[in-house]
Design a protein around this motif. Structure first.
Motif, PDB file in Angstrom:
ATOM      1  N   ARG A 119       0.587  -1.097   0.108  1.00 35.97           N
ATOM      2  CA  ARG A 119       0.082  -0.126   0.012  1.00 35.97           C
ATOM      3  C   ARG A 119       1.022   1.192   0.171  1.00 35.97           C
ATOM      4  NH1 ARG A 119      -2.622  -2.809   4.059  1.00 35.97           N
ATOM      5  NH2 ARG A 119      -4.332  -3.953   3.372  1.00 35.97           N
ATOM      6  N   ARG A 120       2.013   1.297   0.929  1.00 38.64           N
ATOM      7  CA  ARG A 120       2.650   2.249   0.727  1.00 38.64           C
ATOM      8  C   ARG A 120       3.318   2.755  -0.510  1.00 38.64           C
ATOM      9  NH1 ARG A 120       6.594   0.950   5.829  1.00 38.64           N
ATOM     10  NH2 ARG A 120       7.433  -0.548   4.244  1.00 38.64           N
ATOM     11  N   PHE A 121       3.859   1.744  -1.152  1.00 34.27           N
ATOM     12  CA  PHE A 121       4.464   1.867  -2.579  1.00 34.27           C
ATOM     13  C   PHE A 121       3.237   2.432  -3.792  1.00 34.27           C
ATOM     14  CE2 PHE A 121       5.997   0.439  -6.632  1.00 34.27           C
ATOM     15  CZ  PHE A 121       7.231   1.037  -6.844  1.00 34.27           C
ATOM     16  N   GLN A 122       2.221   1.898  -3.433  1.00 34.93           N
ATOM     17  CA  GLN A 122       1.121   2.224  -4.383  1.00 34.93           C
ATOM     18  C   GLN A 122       0.916   3.740  -4.362  1.00 34.93           C
ATOM     19  OE1 GLN A 122      -2.093  -0.228  -3.491  1.00 34.93           O
ATOM     20  NE2 GLN A 122      -1.890  -1.227  -5.393  1.00 34.93           N
ATOM     21  N   HIS A 123       0.908   4.308  -3.039  1.00 36.50           N
ATOM     22  CA  HIS A 123       0.659   5.626  -2.752  1.00 36.50           C
ATOM     23  C   HIS A 123       1.929   6.629  -3.365  1.00 36.50           C
ATOM     24  CE1 HIS A 123      -2.776   5.286  -0.266  1.00 36.50           C
ATOM     25  NE2 HIS A 123      -1.983   4.514   0.534  1.00 36.50           N
ATOM     26  N   MET A 124       3.058   6.045  -3.431  1.00 34.25           N
ATOM     27  CA  MET A 124       4.144   6.819  -3.994  1.00 34.25           C
ATOM     28  C   MET A 124       4.043   7.614  -5.520  1.00 34.25           C
ATOM     29  SD  MET A 124       8.326   6.678  -3.440  1.00 34.25           S
ATOM     30  CE  MET A 124       8.306   5.057  -4.190  1.00 34.25           C
ATOM     31  N   TRP A 145       3.057   1.759 -17.385  1.00 38.77           N
ATOM     32  CA  TRP A 145       2.194   3.069 -16.986  1.00 38.77           C
ATOM     33  C   TRP A 145       0.928   2.638 -16.729  1.00 38.77           C
ATOM     34  CZ3 TRP A 145      -2.364   3.688 -19.479  1.00 38.77           C
ATOM     35  CH2 TRP A 145      -2.997   2.986 -20.622  1.00 38.77           C
ATOM     36  N   GLY A 146       0.441   1.280 -17.151  1.00 32.13           N
ATOM     37  CA  GLY A 146      -0.624   0.645 -16.534  1.00 32.13           C
ATOM     38  C   GLY A 146      -0.786   0.733 -14.939  1.00 32.13           C
ATOM     39  N   ALA A 147       0.485   0.262 -14.497  1.00 31.66           N
ATOM     40  CA  ALA A 147       0.582   0.074 -13.064  1.00 31.66           C
ATOM     41  C   ALA A 147       0.325   1.362 -12.384  1.00 31.66           C
ATOM     42  CB  ALA A 147       1.957  -0.616 -12.627  1.00 31.66           C
ATOM     43  N   VAL A 148       1.047   2.394 -12.980  1.00 31.53           N
ATOM     44  CA  VAL A 148       0.878   3.703 -12.262  1.00 31.53           C
ATOM     45  C   VAL A 148      -0.446   4.177 -12.340  1.00 31.53           C
ATOM     46  CG1 VAL A 148       1.767   6.222 -12.444  1.00 31.53           C
ATOM     47  CG2 VAL A 148       3.258   4.335 -12.872  1.00 31.53           C
ATOM     48  N   ARG A 149      -1.319   3.973 -13.535  1.00 28.14           N
ATOM     49  CA  ARG A 149      -2.962   4.252 -13.549  1.00 28.14           C
ATOM     50  C   ARG A 149      -3.474   3.639 -12.450  1.00 28.14           C
ATOM     51  NH1 ARG A 149      -3.825   8.884 -15.460  1.00 28.14           N
ATOM     52  NH2 ARG A 149      -5.331   8.583 -17.140  1.00 28.14           N
ATOM     53  N   ARG A 150      -3.162   2.463 -12.560  1.00 28.68           N
ATOM     54  CA  ARG A 150      -4.050   1.747 -11.404  1.00 28.68           C
ATOM     55  C   ARG A 150      -3.751   2.239  -9.936  1.00 28.68           C
ATOM     56  NH1 ARG A 150      -2.577  -2.612 -14.823  1.00 28.68           N
ATOM     57  NH2 ARG A 150      -0.858  -3.016 -13.415  1.00 28.68           N
ATOM     58  N   ALA A 151      -2.608   2.546  -9.808  1.00 26.80           N
ATOM     59  CA  ALA A 151      -2.128   3.263  -8.240  1.00 26.80           C
ATOM     60  C   ALA A 151      -2.815   4.490  -8.197  1.00 26.80           C
ATOM     61  CB  ALA A 151      -0.780   3.245  -8.063  1.00 26.80           C
ATOM     62  N   GLU A 152      -2.956   5.463  -9.100  1.00 27.43           N
ATOM     63  CA  GLU A 152      -3.411   6.518  -9.271  1.00 27.43           C
ATOM     64  C   GLU A 152      -5.051   6.357  -9.130  1.00 27.43           C
ATOM     65  OE1 GLU A 152      -3.035  10.520 -11.830  1.00 27.43           O
ATOM     66  OE2 GLU A 152      -3.165   8.671 -12.968  1.00 27.43           O
ATOM     67  N   GLN A 153      -5.733   5.404  -9.773  1.00 28.26           N
ATOM     68  CA  GLN A 153      -7.066   5.348  -9.483  1.00 28.26           C
ATOM     69  C   GLN A 153      -7.351   4.894  -8.036  1.00 28.26           C
ATOM     70  OE1 GLN A 153      -9.802   5.938 -11.707  1.00 28.26           O
ATOM     71  NE2 GLN A 153      -8.021   6.905 -13.085  1.00 28.26           N
ATOM     72  N   HIS A 154      -6.390   3.887  -7.610  1.00 24.85           N
ATOM     73  CA  HIS A 154      -7.042   3.400  -6.294  1.00 24.85           C
ATOM     74  C   HIS A 154      -6.576   4.292  -5.199  1.00 24.85           C
ATOM     75  CE1 HIS A 154      -5.882   0.770  -2.627  1.00 24.85           C
ATOM     76  NE2 HIS A 154      -6.510   0.000  -3.289  1.00 24.85           N
ATOM     77  N   ALA A 155      -5.569   5.319  -5.607  1.00 27.83           N
ATOM     78  CA  ALA A 155      -5.696   6.383  -4.489  1.00 27.83           C
ATOM     79  C   ALA A 155      -6.790   7.310  -4.396  1.00 27.83           C
ATOM     80  CB  ALA A 155      -4.346   7.058  -4.737  1.00 27.83           C
ATOM     81  N   LEU A 156      -7.491   7.234  -5.488  1.00 31.78           N
ATOM     82  CA  LEU A 156      -8.632   8.212  -5.642  1.00 31.78           C
ATOM     83  C   LEU A 156      -9.972   7.489  -4.838  1.00 31.78           C
ATOM     84  CD1 LEU A 156      -8.642   9.360  -9.333  1.00 31.78           C
ATOM     85  CD2 LEU A 156      -8.009  10.445  -7.352  1.00 31.78           C
TER      86      LEU A 156
END
Length: 156
Positions: A119-124, A145-156
């Protein structure tokens, strides 16, 4: 638990889990030894952890001691440690919950179900993607880039 793993567990800071072994690996996943106390550039830190307490059901959160199956070891990417990629190594178990009646992989303190990043890494990368292009964030962390977009969506 040695003094080194006890200190690392304090730094890691996730209650109910203990670090049982720590080593460095190169890009080919082979162990490497630190030279004069310094890890080689480009190596990653691997933390093998064990549960200190009983497993929890990922569905309802109940504590259970009914182990249905022991799974193979898995790795989760965690925040970098002193400029080195960090990975958590753990063999999760499938639990049979008495409360909800479901059988599934135990709840992990550092990661959401079906995720291979903490979870910590997903937030960064999600925070960085707010101020810089997704491609740049992906290149910085060695992600697609898909992993970054998923992390971004998960943070929202």
């Amino acid at each position: 638990m040695s003094q080194r793993t006890r200190i690392l567990a304090e730094i890691w800071g996730i209650r109910g889990w203990k670090i049982v072994d720590v080593w460095y690996e190169n890009e080919h996943s082979r162990r490497v030894l630190p030279i004069e106390g310094l890890a080689p550039a480009g190596s990653k830190v691997v933390l093998r952890v064990e549960r200190s307490w009983s497993a929890r059901c990922a569905c309802c959160g109940a504590i259970t001691d009914r182990i249905h199956e022991h799974l193979d070891e898995r790795r989760w990417r965690d925040l970098p440690w002193v400029e080195h990629i960090a990975e958590i190594l753990y063999a999760p178990v499938r639990v049979a919950c008495r409360r909800c009646g479901r059988t599934g992989v135990e709840a992990l303190a550092w990661a959401d179900p079906k995720q291979r990043m903490s979870r910590r890494f997903q937030h960064m990368p999600a925070l960085e993607a707010a101020s810089m292009p997704v491609q740049h964030v992906a290149a910085k962390h060695g992600l697609d880039w898909g992993a970054v977009r998923r992390a971004e969506q998960h943070a929202l």
